[in-house]
Design an enzyme around this catalytic site. Structure first.
Site, PDB file in Angstrom:
ATOM      1  N   HIS A 138     -22.454 -13.465 -17.666  1.00 17.12           N
ATOM      2  CA  HIS A 138     -22.114 -14.757 -17.536  1.00 17.12           C
ATOM      3  C   HIS A 138     -20.602 -14.831 -17.572  1.00 17.12           C
ATOM      4  CE1 HIS A 138     -26.313 -15.651 -18.237  1.00 17.12           C
ATOM      5  NE2 HIS A 138     -26.412 -14.668 -19.252  1.00 17.12           N
ATOM      6  N   SER A 152       0.405 -11.858   3.467  1.00 20.75           N
ATOM      7  CA  SER A 152       0.559 -13.262   3.573  1.00 20.75           C
ATOM      8  C   SER A 152       1.949 -13.765   4.283  1.00 20.75           C
ATOM      9  CB  SER A 152       0.732 -14.012   2.215  1.00 20.75           C
ATOM     10  OG  SER A 152       1.091 -15.309   2.153  1.00 20.75           O
TER      11      SER A 152
END
Length: 481
Positions: free
Chosen positions: A188, A313
């Protein structure tokens, strides 16, 4: 300048354009020329069986008036698909432009090659006179289903499956290499019982191997039984032949497929639904792997190896993006969409025949192409990362609370053994640890506050997040032991 005027023609899809290098092996088996070459093979082998094969009753040939083919004639016939290249593709296309029927174009193409036989073989060869043997008692689907099955079988066994096994084997080698490397687990998204990096990779190896085993054992079915699957024309033309035996012999021993005796005009395609469903399932396991690795990279568990000269990038020079895993995700999703459509569409046909399967099957190459592209990117991505040992160690050092599980479980065992003060173990450990930052000293103080026997207390005090990995290392490769 219109792009449509540029020659050679510009590819419409990325599989044949940008990603051609990665997907080109499938062209050999799943392109339109590959299908036509296989159709020629089926037609030729059917001719050879009818002329030189058995009729199920021990009589040769099946048809009266045909002399057994010589070895030279058989070699010539089998050379027809073998030399099917650019000139043959163009000639077949010209016939199809006239007939508007791809299989009829194959028949006429073979007729041309039979006419040429006299110039290649001795002048008295019977091949030019055997044009009526081409496509004898066949409907187009007798040829198509066998050709498609052989094309798909070769594409899977010679291209897709070896690539999938290469990736799985590489993953298995990394699982073995890092089977003892402790790592914080997250359930979780929260710190949980530690595992090892190798064991987590081995989970994917185990899952993938199960699916690859199914794919490796896949049946590829075929039929040759006429216009509605009744052998109607066969039995009228040659009533004394055992057409069931001939059909079984041809599909099984000549075509290398599993014989399907009960069909409509088309082979029912259930084997294709099974195969594509399993590959789609495999894709989803691979998708899970790609997502997990992407998140491990984001978390810092894996570090990427920068490619010299590459740009992460256009504006942020520092970036090394996990683009191979992202590429794999997208292409696996595309592959699944194609495969799921194939699996659901191909198993239905209106009454004895409709053409929905014909155009649908022309997308098998795309379905497997996207998956093959994803496999290539996943494998390349896995080869360009390595564990970040500092981050892995720091995560474990910062989460001593994960030892709450073994402590409360040991308290349960101690309570059964009669030790006092061990009641409500879960609640006691929860009160100590939940939502708090816990240190090694906190753990030792808590252990000392309870009436553990000496051996258990010592064992718990020796425990660290790094050593609390249970049998994780032994589980790596367990299914192969």
């Amino acid at each position: 300048m219109q792009l449509t005027q540029i020659l050679p023609a510009i590819a419409l899809t990325s599989l044949d354009g940008r990603y051609h290098k990665q997907t080109v092996p499938l062209v050999e088996y799943l392109s339109e020329p590959a299908l036509n070459r296989e159709r020629i093979t089926v037609e030729i082998e059917w001719m050879i069986l009818l002329a030189n094969g058995f009729d199920g009753n021990g009589n040769r040939p099946v048809l009266e008036g045909i002399k057994p083919l010589t070895d030279a004639e058989i070699r010539y016939l089998r050379s027809i698909p073998e030399v099917f290249g650019a000139e043959g593709i163009a000639r077949h296309a010209a016939y199809e432009a006239k007939t508007h029927h791809d299989v009829k174009a194959v028949e006429y193409y073979i007729d041309d090659e039979l006419d040429r036989a006299s110039s290649v073989l001795v002048a008295n060869t019977q091949l030019p006179n055997l044009k009526t043997l081409v496509h004898f008692a066949c409907t187009s689907e007798d040829i198509n289903n066998l050709a498609n099955a052989r094309c798909v079988k070769k594409a899977i066994t010679l291209v897709w499956l070896p690539k999938a096994r290469e990736l799985t084997d590489f993953l298995a080698s990394k699982a073995e290499e890092f089977k003892d490397l402790p790592m914080l687990a997250l359930t979780h998204g929260q710190p949980a019982t530690p595992t090892t990096l190798g064991k987590e990779l081995a989970v994917f190896v185990h899952r993938l191997n199960r699916q690859l085993k199914h794919i490796g054992n896949q049946e590829y079915l075929g039929k040759i039984n006429g216009a509605t699957g009744t052998f109607g024309a066969h039995t009228v033309a040659c009533p004394n032949a055992d057409w069931l035996a001939i059909s079984r012999e041809f599909v099984t021993n000549r075509m290398g497929l599993t014989w399907n005796p009960l069909t409509t005009q088309i082979e029912s395609h259930d084997w294709q639904a099974e195969l594509y469903g399993t590959i789609s399932h495999t894709n989803r396991i691979l998708h899970n792997l790609a997502v997990d690795i992407w998140m491990y990279i984001s978390r810092g568990v894996f570090a990427q190896v920068p490619v010299k000269g590459a740009t992460g990038s256009s504006t942020m020079p520092h970036k090394v993006n996990p683009i191979r895993f992202e590429n794999a995700e997208a292409n696996l999703e595309l592959s699944c969409s194609f495969l799921d459509t194939l699996a659901s569409t191909l198993v239905e046909s209106r009454w004895q025949r409709d053409l929905t399967d014909s155009t649908t099957q022309r997308n098998i190459g795309a379905a497997l192409g996207y998956s093959l592209l994803a496999l290539d990117n996943l494998l390349g991505g896995l080869k360009s990362i390595h564990p970040n040992f500092d981050v892995i160690a720091r995560e474990l050092d910062e989460n001593w609370e994960v030892l709450g599980e073994p402590i409360q479980t040991a308290m349960r065992a101690q309570e059964f053994a009669g030790r006092k003060g061990m009641e409500r173990p879960y609640e006691k450990v929860k009160e100590l640890m939940r939502g708090k930052s816990i240190s090694k000293a906190d753990i030792e103080t808590f252990i000392d506050s309870l009436d553990f026997d000496e051996a258990t207390a010592a064992r718990l005090k020796e425990l660290t997040p790094q050593t609390y990995t249970g049998l994780a290392a032994r589980l790596v490769g367990f299914d192969r032991q």
